[in-house]
Design a protein around this motif. Structure first.
Motif, PDB file in Angstrom:
ATOM      1  N   PHE A  14     -63.250 -14.788   2.604  1.00  0.00           N
ATOM      2  CA  PHE A  14     -63.306 -13.703   3.595  1.00  0.00           C
ATOM      3  C   PHE A  14     -62.606 -14.098   4.895  1.00  0.00           C
ATOM      4  O   PHE A  14     -62.122 -13.250   5.619  1.00  0.00           O
ATOM      5  N   PHE A  15     -62.571 -15.416   5.193  1.00  0.00           N
ATOM      6  CA  PHE A  15     -62.041 -15.845   6.489  1.00  0.00           C
ATOM      7  C   PHE A  15     -60.516 -15.757   6.562  1.00  0.00           C
ATOM      8  O   PHE A  15     -59.930 -15.892   7.634  1.00  0.00           O
ATOM      9  N   ASP A  16     -59.855 -15.556   5.388  1.00  0.00           N
ATOM     10  CA  ASP A  16     -58.387 -15.390   5.423  1.00  0.00           C
ATOM     11  C   ASP A  16     -58.002 -14.144   6.202  1.00  0.00           C
ATOM     12  O   ASP A  16     -56.908 -14.046   6.749  1.00  0.00           O
ATOM     13  N   VAL A  18     -57.552 -11.828   9.112  1.00  0.00           N
ATOM     14  CA  VAL A  18     -57.565 -12.001  10.574  1.00  0.00           C
ATOM     15  C   VAL A  18     -57.615 -10.629  11.277  1.00  0.00           C
ATOM     16  O   VAL A  18     -57.319 -10.530  12.465  1.00  0.00           O
ATOM     17  N   HIS A  19     -57.915  -9.607  10.519  1.00  0.00           N
ATOM     18  CA  HIS A  19     -58.140  -8.245  11.044  1.00  0.00           C
ATOM     19  C   HIS A  19     -56.907  -7.654  11.730  1.00  0.00           C
ATOM     20  O   HIS A  19     -57.032  -6.825  12.621  1.00  0.00           O
ATOM     21  N   CYS A  20     -55.708  -8.089  11.330  1.00  0.00           N
ATOM     22  CA  CYS A  20     -54.498  -7.632  12.031  1.00  0.00           C
ATOM     23  C   CYS A  20     -54.187  -6.161  11.744  1.00  0.00           C
ATOM     24  O   CYS A  20     -53.517  -5.496  12.526  1.00  0.00           O
ATOM     25  N   GLY A  21     -54.604  -5.676  10.581  1.00  0.00           N
ATOM     26  CA  GLY A  21     -54.377  -4.267  10.243  1.00  0.00           C
ATOM     27  C   GLY A  21     -53.001  -3.972   9.668  1.00  0.00           C
ATOM     28  O   GLY A  21     -52.664  -2.806   9.440  1.00  0.00           O
ATOM     29  N   LEU A  22     -52.210  -5.017   9.383  1.00  0.00           N
ATOM     30  CA  LEU A  22     -50.865  -4.770   8.848  1.00  0.00           C
ATOM     31  C   LEU A  22     -50.900  -4.141   7.449  1.00  0.00           C
ATOM     32  O   LEU A  22     -49.928  -3.564   7.004  1.00  0.00           O
ATOM     33  N   CYS A  23     -52.026  -4.267   6.769  1.00  0.00           N
ATOM     34  CA  CYS A  23     -52.153  -3.714   5.413  1.00  0.00           C
ATOM     35  C   CYS A  23     -52.462  -2.213   5.420  1.00  0.00           C
ATOM     36  O   CYS A  23     -52.305  -1.538   4.404  1.00  0.00           O
ATOM     37  N   PRO A  40     -58.165  -1.686   3.462  1.00  0.00           N
ATOM     38  CA  PRO A  40     -58.425  -3.060   3.008  1.00  0.00           C
ATOM     39  C   PRO A  40     -59.215  -3.847   4.039  1.00  0.00           C
ATOM     40  O   PRO A  40     -60.185  -4.551   3.690  1.00  0.00           O
ATOM     41  N   ARG A  41     -58.824  -3.749   5.316  1.00  0.00           N
ATOM     42  CA  ARG A  41     -59.535  -4.493   6.368  1.00  0.00           C
ATOM     43  C   ARG A  41     -61.006  -4.084   6.415  1.00  0.00           C
ATOM     44  O   ARG A  41     -61.907  -4.918   6.489  1.00  0.00           O
ATOM     45  N   GLY A  42     -61.244  -2.782   6.331  1.00  0.00           N
ATOM     46  CA  GLY A  42     -62.618  -2.285   6.367  1.00  0.00           C
ATOM     47  C   GLY A  42     -63.413  -2.746   5.160  1.00  0.00           C
ATOM     48  O   GLY A  42     -64.588  -3.117   5.264  1.00  0.00           O
ATOM     49  N   ARG A  43     -62.749  -2.755   3.992  1.00  0.00           N
ATOM     50  CA  ARG A  43     -63.481  -3.158   2.776  1.00  0.00           C
ATOM     51  C   ARG A  43     -63.776  -4.657   2.785  1.00  0.00           C
ATOM     52  O   ARG A  43     -64.837  -5.086   2.325  1.00  0.00           O
ATOM     53  N   VAL A  44     -62.825  -5.461   3.301  1.00  0.00           N
ATOM     54  CA  VAL A  44     -63.090  -6.901   3.391  1.00  0.00           C
ATOM     55  C   VAL A  44     -64.295  -7.124   4.309  1.00  0.00           C
ATOM     56  O   VAL A  44     -65.216  -7.892   3.982  1.00  0.00           O
ATOM     57  N   ALA A  45     -64.324  -6.411   5.431  1.00  0.00           N
ATOM     58  CA  ALA A  45     -65.449  -6.551   6.370  1.00  0.00           C
ATOM     59  C   ALA A  45     -66.754  -6.088   5.713  1.00  0.00           C
ATOM     60  O   ALA A  45     -67.812  -6.719   5.879  1.00  0.00           O
ATOM     61  N   THR A  46     -66.678  -5.007   4.943  1.00  0.00           N
ATOM     62  CA  THR A  46     -67.877  -4.486   4.266  1.00  0.00           C
ATOM     63  C   THR A  46     -68.405  -5.499   3.255  1.00  0.00           C
ATOM     64  O   THR A  46     -69.608  -5.788   3.198  1.00  0.00           O
ATOM     65  N   PRO A  79     -49.932 -10.646   5.520  1.00  0.00           N
ATOM     66  CA  PRO A  79     -49.229 -11.883   5.866  1.00  0.00           C
ATOM     67  C   PRO A  79     -50.155 -13.102   5.849  1.00  0.00           C
ATOM     68  O   PRO A  79     -49.704 -14.238   5.951  1.00  0.00           O
ATOM     69  N   SER A  80     -51.451 -12.846   5.718  1.00  0.00           N
ATOM     70  CA  SER A  80     -52.422 -13.927   5.841  1.00  0.00           C
ATOM     71  C   SER A  80     -52.904 -14.429   4.474  1.00  0.00           C
ATOM     72  O   SER A  80     -53.746 -15.316   4.390  1.00  0.00           O
ATOM     73  N   GLY A  81     -52.366 -13.842   3.418  1.00  0.00           N
ATOM     74  CA  GLY A  81     -52.701 -14.315   2.065  1.00  0.00           C
ATOM     75  C   GLY A  81     -54.107 -14.003   1.612  1.00  0.00           C
ATOM     76  O   GLY A  81     -54.703 -14.790   0.864  1.00  0.00           O
ATOM     77  N   VAL A  82     -54.645 -12.873   2.034  1.00  0.00           N
ATOM     78  CA  VAL A  82     -55.989 -12.491   1.562  1.00  0.00           C
ATOM     79  C   VAL A  82     -55.925 -12.174   0.062  1.00  0.00           C
ATOM     80  O   VAL A  82     -55.076 -11.403  -0.371  1.00  0.00           O
ATOM     81  N   HIS A  83     -56.812 -12.826  -0.700  1.00  0.00           N
ATOM     82  CA  HIS A  83     -56.859 -12.568  -2.150  1.00  0.00           C
ATOM     83  C   HIS A  83     -57.759 -11.364  -2.379  1.00  0.00           C
ATOM     84  O   HIS A  83     -58.884 -11.490  -2.860  1.00  0.00           O
TER      85      HIS A  83
END
Ligand code: SF4
Ligand code: SF4
Length: 423
Positions: A14-16, A18-23, A40-46, A79-83
């Motif tokens: 989850f720490f990958d 960085v909440h940049c929102g580019l996705c 995606p950012r919202g779902r990772v946070a959820t 860009p942060s490599g979130v799997h």
């Protein structure tokens, strides 16, 4: 309201983010709905809040996670490599185990998970499709008096002749000089519904110097079940295929369904905690190749038969985002004499098929199909080519609904047409 911390995925993943929102602008559900919880950012946070016990597993959380297509466009963009794929596939079994869905929803999901990995189930599914096709029910997709959702369901029925069953032999010799020995994943839905595509795959491989092995004991790869949250059964099915294919001395294991390929290439990761299967799973995964990827990696025996048509190419999510296979299918199309190739706008935007998503999330699936159809219609192509059976069924539904003459065809079917018939 808080809940107990749980552990459905490695927490550091989850720490990958960085909440940049580019996705965000690459996520079909965010673009359609405009809500952070559907990004995606919202779902990772959820998912992180769920794992840390800061959110309960309630209907709202499940709704936003269910709406995710698993298309992995966010992974390509990040860009942060979130799997992202691992995260969403980690939470789905947790949801199925701990969340009580309404009875109808539960029934629908259980029926899907029962039908597809089971040879009898896929034959029954193929029979229903064939009967619907023979009765011409697909044409009801164009009857404007029917509600749009119902028209969409009818559109999923193929045209007469659109379902082909084929049982392959266990071994086919190369045509001409033998250069490789490959195995073929025949799949579960493919032999009953897309049998001609399996035959076309064998034909193209043989023309390219391959001895093709099709072991009879193989079965469903487990992808549809994994996406549906039944990880235990998915892994049981995967073990069976690892046993079958690991016994063969082959240069590659060829897969012609992008959804299966994307999941099977992750066998190593899926079995990372299994001391018996991990090494074999990794070794086998290293040999897996989508058929276009394999053909793109060898000196191609150029096809000689002309195919006079204008074609456009749709990138299946699990091929482009899941496996990074984008250029090879386009190069193969360029090798076919007579073809005129036109670009498809938003070619790697999900068509809404997404495994069984179009059966469980019909409304969003239909919205995305309409977007895809607008883009296809703008190309004025005779053929739209894709490397995944699910996309083909979905796009055919859209073509039927709009009454367009364009045909949707698997990459390898078109390629096979351009090779002379087998010797
Ligand atoms: S998933 Fe990736 S692109 Fe999206 S917000 Fe997180 S770090 Fe940024
Ligand atoms: S997998 Fe697709 S639908 Fe799901 S969050 Fe990523 S881009 Fe959006």
């Amino acid at each position: 309201m808080t809940a107990t911390p749980v552990n459905f995925v490695d927490h550091e993943k989850f720490f990958d983010c960085v909440h940049c929102g580019l996705c965000l602008s690459f996520c079909p559900t965010y673009v359609e709905l405009g809500t952070e919880m559907d990004s995606p950012r919202g779902r990772v946070a959820t998912m992180r809040a769920l794992q840390e016990g800061r959110l309960p597993l309630d209907a709202e959380v499940v709704r936003h996670l269910d709406l995710c297509l698993g298309c992995r466009a966010c992974e390509t963009a990040c860009p942060s490599g979130v799997h992202y794929g691992e995260l969403i596939e980690g939470v789905r079994p947790y949801i199925e185990e701990h969340y009580q869905r309404p009875p109808l929803e539960r029934f629908k999901r259980q029926a899907i998970n029962t039908i597809f990995p089971n040879p009898l189930g896929t034959r029954a599914f193929a029979f229903l499709l064939k009967t619907g096709a023979a009765l011409g029910l697909g044409r009801l997709a164009r009857w404007e008096k029917l509600p749009e959702q119902l028209r969409y369901w009818f559109g999923l029925l193929p045209e007469p002749g659109g379902v082909t069953a084929a049982t392959l032999l266990e071994r086919y010799p190369a045509i001409g000089e033998k250069r490789y020995t490959v195995a073929l994943l025949a799949g579960c839905v493919m032999p009953a519904v897309f049998g001609a595509t399996n035959e076309a795959t064998v034909k193209v491989l043989r023309h390219n110097g391959c001895d093709v092995l099709v072991p009879r004991e193989q079965g469903c790869c487990g992808a549809l079940l994994l996406h549906g949250g039944d990880k235990k059964t998915a892994l049981d099915l995967a073990r069976k295929n690892i046993n079958v294919f690991s016994r063969l001395d082959v240069d590659a294991l060829i897969i012609n369904a992008a959804g299966c390929g994307a999941m099977m290439k992750e066998y190593g990761e899926l079995f990372k905690d299994d001391p018996v299967y991990h090494e074999r799973a990794e070794r086998l995964a290293a040999k897996m190749k989508d058929v276009a990827e394999f053909l793109g990696s060898i000196p191609l025996q150029n096809p000689t038969r002309e195919v006079r048509a204008t074609v456009t190419y749709h990138d299946a999510c699990h091929l482009a985002h899941g496996q990074g296979v984008r250029q090879q299918p386009r190069t193969l199309l360029q090798a076919i004499p007579g073809l005129r190739i036109v670009d498809l706008n938003e070619s790697d935007w999900c068509c809404g098929s997404a495994g069984t998503y179009n059966l469980t999330e019909t409304e969003m699936a239909h919205r995305l199909l309409n977007r895809k159809m607008d883009n296809i219609q703008a190309t004025d192509a005779d053929l739209v080519v894709a490397g995944n059976p699910g996309c083909l069924m979905q796009i055919r539904a859209g073509l039927q609904q709009r009454g367009l003459a364009t045909k949707a065809i698997h990459m390898v079917d078109l390629l096979a047409e351009a090779y002379e018939d087998n010797a």
